[in-house]
Design a protein around this motif. Structure first.
Motif, PDB file in Angstrom:
ATOM      1  N   PRO A  13       0.839  -1.195   0.000  1.00 41.78           N
ATOM      2  CA  PRO A  13       0.000   0.000   0.000  1.00 41.78           C
ATOM      3  C   PRO A  13       0.879   1.252   0.000  1.00 41.78           C
ATOM      4  CG  PRO A  13      -0.131  -1.127   2.129  1.00 41.78           C
ATOM      5  CD  PRO A  13       0.765  -1.935   1.249  1.00 41.78           C
ATOM      6  N   GLY A  14       0.802   1.998  -1.076  1.00 42.71           N
ATOM      7  CA  GLY A  14       1.590   3.218  -1.207  1.00 42.71           C
ATOM      8  C   GLY A  14       0.937   4.374  -0.467  1.00 42.71           C
ATOM      9  N   PRO A  15       1.567   5.543  -0.540  1.00 41.83           N
ATOM     10  CA  PRO A  15       1.027   6.716   0.152  1.00 41.83           C
ATOM     11  C   PRO A  15      -0.408   7.053  -0.257  1.00 41.83           C
ATOM     12  CG  PRO A  15       3.261   7.144  -0.604  1.00 41.83           C
ATOM     13  CD  PRO A  15       2.855   5.824  -1.181  1.00 41.83           C
ATOM     14  N   GLY A  16      -0.732   6.921  -1.536  1.00 43.33           N
ATOM     15  CA  GLY A  16      -2.095   7.214  -1.990  1.00 43.33           C
ATOM     16  C   GLY A  16      -3.114   6.287  -1.352  1.00 43.33           C
ATOM     17  N   ALA A  17      -2.779   5.000  -1.273  1.00 41.88           N
ATOM     18  CA  ALA A  17      -3.686   4.022  -0.660  1.00 41.88           C
ATOM     19  C   ALA A  17      -3.847   4.302   0.832  1.00 41.88           C
ATOM     20  CB  ALA A  17      -3.170   2.602  -0.880  1.00 41.88           C
ATOM     21  N   MET A  18      -2.761   4.666   1.496  1.00 40.23           N
ATOM     22  CA  MET A  18      -2.830   4.970   2.926  1.00 40.23           C
ATOM     23  C   MET A  18      -3.681   6.208   3.181  1.00 40.23           C
ATOM     24  SD  MET A  18      -1.209   2.597   4.608  1.00 40.23           S
ATOM     25  CE  MET A  18      -0.656   3.207   6.191  1.00 40.23           C
ATOM     26  N   LEU A  19      -3.510   7.243   2.360  1.00 41.62           N
ATOM     27  CA  LEU A  19      -4.315   8.460   2.520  1.00 41.62           C
ATOM     28  C   LEU A  19      -5.796   8.178   2.275  1.00 41.62           C
ATOM     29  CD1 LEU A  19      -2.015  11.129   0.860  1.00 41.62           C
ATOM     30  CD2 LEU A  19      -2.661  10.979   3.275  1.00 41.62           C
ATOM     31  N   ALA A  20      -6.092   7.411   1.231  1.00 38.83           N
ATOM     32  CA  ALA A  20      -7.483   7.061   0.946  1.00 38.83           C
ATOM     33  C   ALA A  20      -8.081   6.252   2.098  1.00 38.83           C
ATOM     34  CB  ALA A  20      -7.577   6.286  -0.365  1.00 38.83           C
ATOM     35  N   ALA A  21      -7.302   5.358   2.683  1.00 37.97           N
ATOM     36  CA  ALA A  21      -7.793   4.554   3.802  1.00 37.97           C
ATOM     37  C   ALA A  21      -8.034   5.428   5.034  1.00 37.97           C
ATOM     38  CB  ALA A  21      -6.812   3.428   4.110  1.00 37.97           C
ATOM     39  N   MET A  22      -7.170   6.403   5.250  1.00 34.22           N
ATOM     40  CA  MET A  22      -7.385   7.323   6.380  1.00 34.22           C
ATOM     41  C   MET A  22      -8.663   8.131   6.183  1.00 34.22           C
ATOM     42  SD  MET A  22      -3.667   8.640   7.662  1.00 34.22           S
ATOM     43  CE  MET A  22      -2.901   8.950   6.076  1.00 34.22           C
ATOM     44  N   ARG A  23      -8.909   8.569   4.948  1.00 30.68           N
ATOM     45  CA  ARG A  23     -10.157   9.293   4.661  1.00 30.68           C
ATOM     46  C   ARG A  23     -11.358   8.372   4.875  1.00 30.68           C
ATOM     47  NH1 ARG A  23      -7.023  11.650   0.635  1.00 30.68           N
ATOM     48  NH2 ARG A  23      -7.771  10.185  -0.928  1.00 30.68           N
ATOM     49  N   ALA A  24     -11.233   7.107   4.483  1.00 31.38           N
ATOM     50  CA  ALA A  24     -12.324   6.150   4.674  1.00 31.38           C
ATOM     51  C   ALA A  24     -12.599   5.918   6.161  1.00 31.38           C
ATOM     52  CB  ALA A  24     -11.998   4.825   3.991  1.00 31.38           C
ATOM     53  N   ALA A  25     -11.543   5.965   6.977  1.00 26.87           N
ATOM     54  CA  ALA A  25     -11.714   5.786   8.426  1.00 26.87           C
ATOM     55  C   ALA A  25     -12.560   6.906   9.002  1.00 26.87           C
ATOM     56  CB  ALA A  25     -10.355   5.726   9.115  1.00 26.87           C
ATOM     57  N   GLY A  26     -12.405   8.096   8.459  1.00 29.65           N
ATOM     58  CA  GLY A  26     -13.177   9.251   8.918  1.00 29.65           C
ATOM     59  C   GLY A  26     -12.514  10.528   8.442  1.00 29.65           C
ATOM     60  N   ALA A  27     -13.114  11.176   7.470  1.00 34.35           N
ATOM     61  CA  ALA A  27     -12.526  12.386   6.888  1.00 34.35           C
ATOM     62  C   ALA A  27     -12.347  13.489   7.921  1.00 34.35           C
ATOM     63  CB  ALA A  27     -13.389  12.877   5.719  1.00 34.35           C
ATOM     64  N   GLU A  28     -13.131  13.439   9.004  1.00 32.00           N
ATOM     65  CA  GLU A  28     -13.046  14.478  10.028  1.00 32.00           C
ATOM     66  C   GLU A  28     -11.954  14.209  11.066  1.00 32.00           C
ATOM     67  OE1 GLU A  28     -15.216  11.158  11.816  1.00 32.00           O
ATOM     68  OE2 GLU A  28     -15.216  12.039   9.837  1.00 32.00           O
ATOM     69  N   THR A 101      -8.957  -0.473   7.437  1.00 29.93           N
ATOM     70  CA  THR A 101      -8.416  -1.749   6.961  1.00 29.93           C
ATOM     71  C   THR A 101      -9.140  -2.233   5.716  1.00 29.93           C
ATOM     72  OG1 THR A 101      -7.713  -2.308   9.197  1.00 29.93           O
ATOM     73  CG2 THR A 101      -7.945  -4.141   7.638  1.00 29.93           C
ATOM     74  N   GLN A 102     -10.455  -2.115   5.693  1.00 33.12           N
ATOM     75  CA  GLN A 102     -11.215  -2.545   4.520  1.00 33.12           C
ATOM     76  C   GLN A 102     -10.812  -1.746   3.291  1.00 33.12           C
ATOM     77  OE1 GLN A 102     -13.185  -5.262   4.151  1.00 33.12           O
ATOM     78  NE2 GLN A 102     -12.993  -4.680   2.014  1.00 33.12           N
ATOM     79  N   ALA A 103     -10.601  -0.454   3.457  1.00 33.64           N
ATOM     80  CA  ALA A 103     -10.174   0.379   2.331  1.00 33.64           C
ATOM     81  C   ALA A 103      -8.805  -0.065   1.813  1.00 33.64           C
ATOM     82  CB  ALA A 103     -10.143   1.851   2.739  1.00 33.64           C
ATOM     83  N   LEU A 104      -7.886  -0.404   2.721  1.00 37.14           N
ATOM     84  CA  LEU A 104      -6.562  -0.881   2.287  1.00 37.14           C
ATOM     85  C   LEU A 104      -6.669  -2.193   1.519  1.00 37.14           C
ATOM     86  CD1 LEU A 104      -3.886  -0.401   5.096  1.00 37.14           C
ATOM     87  CD2 LEU A 104      -4.055   0.732   2.889  1.00 37.14           C
ATOM     88  N   VAL A 105      -7.452  -3.129   2.046  1.00 40.02           N
ATOM     89  CA  VAL A 105      -7.605  -4.437   1.399  1.00 40.02           C
ATOM     90  C   VAL A 105      -8.288  -4.279   0.038  1.00 40.02           C
ATOM     91  CG1 VAL A 105      -8.807  -6.648   1.603  1.00 40.02           C
ATOM     92  CG2 VAL A 105      -7.518  -5.756   3.535  1.00 40.02           C
ATOM     93  N   THR A 106      -9.255  -3.395  -0.056  1.00 46.54           N
ATOM     94  CA  THR A 106      -9.938  -3.164  -1.318  1.00 46.54           C
ATOM     95  C   THR A 106      -8.981  -2.601  -2.361  1.00 46.54           C
ATOM     96  OG1 THR A 106     -12.047  -2.818  -0.208  1.00 46.54           O
ATOM     97  CG2 THR A 106     -11.830  -1.890  -2.423  1.00 46.54           C
ATOM     98  N   THR A 107      -8.133  -1.671  -1.961  1.00 48.64           N
ATOM     99  CA  THR A 107      -7.194  -1.029  -2.878  1.00 48.64           C
ATOM    100  C   THR A 107      -6.014  -1.931  -3.242  1.00 48.64           C
ATOM    101  OG1 THR A 107      -7.733   1.121  -1.949  1.00 48.64           O
ATOM    102  CG2 THR A 107      -5.700   0.987  -3.190  1.00 48.64           C
TER     103      THR A 107
END
Length: 116
Positions: A13-28, A101-107
């Motif tokens: 998981p590269g930086p883009g995948a990690m950032l997307a997963a963090m946003r999926a966890a909660g953008a706020e 975690t789900q966002a990381l696995v999906t990506t």
């Protein structure tokens, strides 16, 4: 006791995948990094720690995931292990860790394992 969840990723998981997963966890959620330990922490706006995740680690030894987790599902080989912890007794924190975690696995492909 913490809630632990592991993304077992087919691709690193590269930086883009990690950032997307963090946003999926909660953008706020607010982000804090502990660079020397390769940790990323996400905090609720009220200051509560929601989750801590470690940098991805490559597991190259066949059967190592099974040995460590007792996990019998089909795990990619080699696999990138991304471990995340949420404070126990906080359903909102557990849900954030699961979304991350789900966002990381999906990506990145792969499967996940958790303590519950």
């Amino acid at each position: 006791m913490t809630f632990d969840i592991v993304a077992l990723c087919r691709e690193q998981p590269g930086p883009g995948a990690m950032l997307a997963a963090m946003r999926a966890a909660g953008a706020e959620l607010r982000v804090n990094t502990i660079d020397e330990a390769q940790l990323i922490q996400l905090y609720h706006e009220d200051g509560r720690l929601m989750m801590t995740t470690e940098g991805a680690r490559l597991v190259q030894v066949r059967g190592e995931v099974r040995r460590l987790l007792g996990f019998d599902e089909d795990v990619p080989h080699p696999v990138w292990w991304v471990e995340t912890r949420a404070p126990g007794g906080d359903p909102e924190a557990e849900a954030a860790a699961r979304r991350f975690t789900q966002a990381l696995v999906t990506t990145s492909g792969g499967v996940s394992w958790s303590t519950r």
